[in-house]
Write an enzyme that holds these catalytic residues in place. Sequence first.
Site, PDB file in Angstrom:
ATOM      1  N   ASP A   1      -8.976   3.272  -1.979  1.00  0.00           N
ATOM      2  CA  ASP A   1      -9.852   3.680  -0.877  1.00  0.00           C
ATOM      3  C   ASP A   1     -11.162   4.253  -1.397  1.00  0.00           C
ATOM      4  O   ASP A   1     -11.378   5.463  -1.394  1.00  0.00           O
ATOM      5  CB  ASP A   1      -9.131   4.699   0.008  1.00  0.00           C
TER       6      ASP A   1
ATOM      7  N   GLU B   1       2.566   5.189  -3.935  1.00  0.00           N
ATOM      8  CA  GLU B   1       2.514   6.149  -5.081  1.00  0.00           C
ATOM      9  C   GLU B   1       3.783   6.987  -5.175  1.00  0.00           C
ATOM     10  O   GLU B   1       4.038   7.445  -6.279  1.00  0.00           O
ATOM     11  CB  GLU B   1       1.295   7.068  -4.910  1.00  0.00           C
TER      12      GLU B   1
ATOM     13  N   ASP C   1       0.851  -1.193   0.000  1.00  0.00           N
ATOM     14  CA  ASP C   1       0.000   0.000   0.000  1.00  0.00           C
ATOM     15  C   ASP C   1       0.889   1.247   0.000  1.00  0.00           C
ATOM     16  O   ASP C   1       2.113   1.153   0.134  1.00  0.00           O
ATOM     17  CB  ASP C   1      -0.868  -0.048   1.283  1.00  0.00           C
TER      18      ASP C   1
END
Length: 889
Positions: free
Chosen positions: A586, A433, A430
Site C-alpha cells: 500500500d 502478514e 493480501d
Amino acid sequence: MLNIQLSILGLVWSALGSDVVRRQSLNNATLDSCPGYSASNVQNDGSRLTADLSLAGTACNAYGDDLTDLRLEVEYQTNNRLHVKIYDTAEQVYQVPESVLPRPSSDNVDAIDAALSFTYTKSPFSFAVKRASTNETLFDTSAASFIFETQYIRLRTSLPSSPHLYGLGEHTDPFQLNTTNYTRTMWNRDAYGTPWGTNLYGQHPVYFDHRGENGTHGVFLLSSSGMDIKIDDTDSQFLEYNTIGGIVDLYFLAGPSPAEVSSQYAEVVGKPVMQPYWGFGFHQCRYGYRDVYDVAEVVANYSIANIPLETMWTDIDYMYLRRVFTLDPERFPLEKVRELVNYLHAHQQHYVVMVDPAVAWKNNDAYSNGVNLDVFLKLLNGSEYRGAVWPGVTVFPDWFHPNTQTYWNNEFASFFNAENGVDIDALWIDMNEASNFCPFPCSDPEGFAEESGNPPDPPPVRNNSGRPISGFPADFQPPGTTAKRSLSLRQTNQSTTAIGLPGRNLLDAEYMIHNAAGALSNLTIRTDLTNYGGTSQYDTHNLYGTMMSTASRDAMEARRPGRRPLIITRSTFAGAGTHVGHWLGDNLSTWEHYRVSIGEMLEFAALYQIPMVGADICGFGDNTTDTLCARWATLGAFGPFYRDHNGYGSVDQEFYRWESVAEAARTAIAIRFRLLDYIYSHLWRQSKTGEPLLKPMFFQYPEDANTFPISYQYFYGDAILVSPVTEENSTSVSIYLPDDVFYDYYTHERIEGNGSWVTLDNVPFTTIPLHIKGGSIIALRAESANTTTELRKQDFVVWVAPNATNQAEGFLYLDEGDAIEQPSTSEIQFSYNDGEFRMTGTFGYETSSVIKNVTVLGGAPSNGRYQTQSLSATIDGPIELTGEYSASL
Ligand SMILES: *[C@@H]1O[C@H](CO)[C@@H](O)[C@H](O)[C@H]1NC(C)=O
Ligand SMILES: *[C@@H]1O[C@H](CO)[C@@H](O)[C@H](O)[C@H]1NC(C)=O
Ligand SMILES: *[C@@H]1O[C@H](CO)[C@@H](O)[C@H](O)[C@H]1NC(C)=O
Ligand SMILES: *[C@@H]1O[C@H](CO)[C@@H](O)[C@H](O)[C@H]1NC(C)=O
Ligand SMILES: *[C@@H]1O[C@H](CO)[C@@H](O)[C@H](O)[C@H]1NC(C)=O
Ligand SMILES: *[C@@H]1O[C@H](CO)[C@@H](O)[C@H](O)[C@H]1NC(C)=O
Ligand SMILES: *[C@@H]1O[C@H](CO)[C@@H](O)[C@H](O)[C@H]1NC(C)=O
Ligand SMILES: *[C@@H]1O[C@H](CO)[C@@H](O)[C@H](O)[C@H]1NC(C)=O
Ligand SMILES: *[C@@H]1O[C@H](CO)[C@@H](O)[C@H](O)[C@H]1NC(C)=O
C-alpha cells in the site's frame, strides 16, 4: 533531572520482578561480558567441518539464558557456496521447516577447490570467510562475542569501511543501504504507506556486499525469526544480526559477479516460477468499485480509449460483507459476474479477484467448512483464536495443519468453479502478514470490530445509472431497478525436532526488535499460538504469507491443472518466488513513492528472486496527479508486474481519466508489448538460472563505482537501459552513461557513453528515456496489439546494437505461453560479429511468425571498420524461426 528519573524508574522496575529488571538494566557492558564459546572436537574431512561449541565462561543471560552446548557444521556445498550452521546440540531450538523452505543439497566439494575459505579461532570461538583467490576477508565474527540465548542471538561481522550493501528487505530505504546508525528490522506487518525505516510486509535476510573490482558476495541468514540487523561504524564498520530466536544458518555465496550471486542465491531458496505470457499484459484494479457495472464500465472505457487492458481486477468489494469466498448478491450477483468474466474471456482478457486468509467467524460456509476440518489456529486453551479484519471477527487458517490444503482446495474448487462460480484466471492474496486490525491483546474482537465499523455498510445499490456500458450486451446493462437475487453461488507431516525451545515467553522477547507495530503480537496473530506439529507463531510469524502463497498456488493448480497460475501476494519470505509474484503493498500517490518503487522492484527481481514484481502504478493511498500518473504509467511499463491500483476514496486514476496519461500509457504499452518476448525470455532465463531479468546498474558495470548508488536507472533485460524522469513536473533528467556504447531506443542514434552524467531535456510526460546497450541483440514484435493473444500472432524484427568491437549477442525463448509443462520450446541465440549475423539454437516451438528483417543500428560496417554515423544496415527477411540462419552484410 534525567538521571534522577532513571534511578527512580529503576526502583520501580526492580519492584516489578527480575525479568523486567534484567531487560531494563541491560547495558553494553553486560553484552560485552558475555563469555562466547570455545570449540572442541573439531572434525574436518576436507569438505565438511564439525565442532562442539561450549559456553566459555559464566553465562551473561543478557536477554534470556545462554545455551551451553552448541554444534558447528560447516559445509563446502559447491565451489561457490559455503554453509555455516550453528545450532543447539539438543536440536530443540526452532529451525525453519524443510516443508516451507527445502534446503539445497550439498555437492561436498573439496575445500581446496572452493572459491570461499572458512577459518576459525577456537577460543573465544569466531570464524571468518575469505575469498580464496585473494584471501580478502568477507565475513569475520571476531568483531564481538557470539551470543546464543533462549530468545536472543547476536552475531557481528566486521566490514570494510563504507561498504556497498544491498538487500535485507522488505524495506523502502535507499537501494544501496545506509551503513551508519542503521537498523533493518524484520517482522512482517501490514504497513500502510510503506514508511521508510520500518519493517514492512516481507522477510529477505540476504545481503549483497559489492566490492567493485574485488567482486561481489552474498550472505543469506536462513531465519524466519524476528530480528534487527544493525549496520554501523561505531569503532569500526560492522553488520550485526540480533534475532529473537532460531539458529545461525548462514549461506555464503562467492559470486564473484553480482549476477552470479543472484544465481547462487536462487540455488539456495529456489529458482523463480515461470509466469503466463499474458501476465505481462496491463492490469487495472482499484479498491472501491461499487458494483459489477462499475467494473464493466472500466473495461469498456479502456477499450474506448484504445488502451490495451489485459486483465481486470476486483478488490474486496465483490465480497458479501467482506467475507472471503462469497459474492455480494446485490452488487456482484453471480450471474452478472459470470457474464463479465465471459465478456472478458471473449475479448482475450482476464479476471482476477482478491482472497484474504482471515475467514469471517460464524454463519458462513467458509467458516463451518474450516471448523469441520479443524484448520483454524487455536488459543492455548483449545478455543479458536479470533481477531478482527475486514469482515469483522475472523479466524485464521493454520497452514501447518494437514487438512488446510484440502480445505483451501475445496473452497477454491467451488467458489472459483469455472462452470458455475467465479472463473478467475489468476489470484491476488493480501493481508497475509497476517494482518489483524484488533490491537493486542485483542481480548474483545467483537467489540473491536463493531467499534471500528467492520464490515461497513455496503454502498447503496444502483438504481438506474442511465449510462449503458459500451460493448456489453443488452442483458448485462445496469437495470432501472435492481432485481433482488438471492446468493446462489455457494451452498456450496511434521518433524518433531527443532520445533522450538520450551519454556520461552512467546509473547514478549526481552530483546525488543524495532517492530513499528510495537509488541510482537500487535495487529497480527498472537505469537504464543501453537501451530499444528508444535511450532509456534513466535517462530513462524514471518512464514505465514509464504505458506498461504504455496497453499494458494496448489489450490489454483488443482482447479485448473497444467496451467501456470499467476499469483500476486503481499507478504513474502525468502523463496516465495518459487510460487508467486509480489506487489509492493500500500504505497502512496507521491513522487517519493514513485522513486522508491524503482529500488524496491530491483531488490525483489534481482536480489530476492521474486521477479514478478511491481508497485501500485499511480499510487494506492492519497490522490494522484496527472503528471505523476503519466510518468508512472511509463515507468510501470518497464517493470515486470504492471498494475494500476488505487485506494478507497482516492481520486479515480484509470489511465483514460486524463488524455496525457492515456497517451503515455498507449505509447508505453506499445513499446512494452513489442518487447514482451524479450522480457518473457529473460523471465524464462531467470527461472532456469536465477540470472535476473531486471538488473541494477552495478550489475552491468560492477567496476564502475559511479553505478553503485544508482537506483533510479536500471536495465530491463540485459539490453535496455531505463532512465525515468524522477522529479515532480520536470521534463528533464540527469542520467549516467557508463563507458560503453549506447543507442537511443527511439532514434537509434549511437551514443558513446564516457562515464559521465548527461542531462536529457524536453522529455514529454508521455515518454520515458530508453537506451540500448551496445553488444545486444533484441527480437521485438514488428507491431504491438490490443491483447497479448493478438500480440503473439505478430511477426518479429531483430535489432542488432553492436559494441565498440562490432559484436553483439542476444537470445529469444518461445513457447506456448501458459502451460506448466511445455510440449515444445525454442531456445534461440543470436550473434553478430563484424558484419556476420547468425541465429542458432533449438527450434521446437512451431510458429508462423517470422523475422521480417534484421537491422544493425547506428551504422553499417564497411571493410571491417565501424562507421559511427546514424545509419542502419538491414537484412531483409522473412527469416523463419525453424532453424539456423546466417547472413553477411
Ligand atoms: C550501547 O552503545 C551504543 C553505541 O556505542 C550507544 O549508542 C548506546 O546508547 C549504548 N547503550 C547502552 C544501554 O548503554
Ligand atoms: C591465502 O592464505 C593461505 C594461508 O595462509 C596461503 O596458503 C595462500 O597462499 C594465500 N593465497 C593468496 C592468494 O594470497
Ligand atoms: C540514529 O538514528 C536514530 C533513529 O533513527 C536517531 O534518533 C539518532 O539521532 C541517530 N543517531 C546518530 C548519531 O545519527
Ligand atoms: C539513510 O541515509 C539517508 C542519507 O544519509 C538518510 O536521509 C536516511 O534517513 C537514512 N535512512 C534510514 C532509514 O536510516
Ligand atoms: C580491492 O582490494 C584491494 C586490495 O585489498 C584494495 O586495495 C581495494 O581498495 C579494493 N577495492 C574495492 C573497490 O574495495
Ligand atoms: C498496537 O498498535 C497500535 C496502533 O499503532 C498502537 O497504538 C498500540 O500502542 C500498539 N500496542 C502495542 C501493545 O504495541
Ligand atoms: C482526495 O480527493 C478526494 C476527492 O476530491 C478528497 O475527498 C480527499 O480528501 C482527497 N484525499 C487526500 C488524501 O487528499
Ligand atoms: C506541479 O504542477 C502542479 C500542477 O500545475 C502544481 O500544482 C504543483 O505545485 C507543481 N509542483 C511543483 C513541485 O512544482
Ligand atoms: C486496437 O483496437 C483498435 C480499435 O479496434 C484499433 O483501432 C487499433 O488499431 C488496435 N491496436 C492495435 C495495436 O492493434
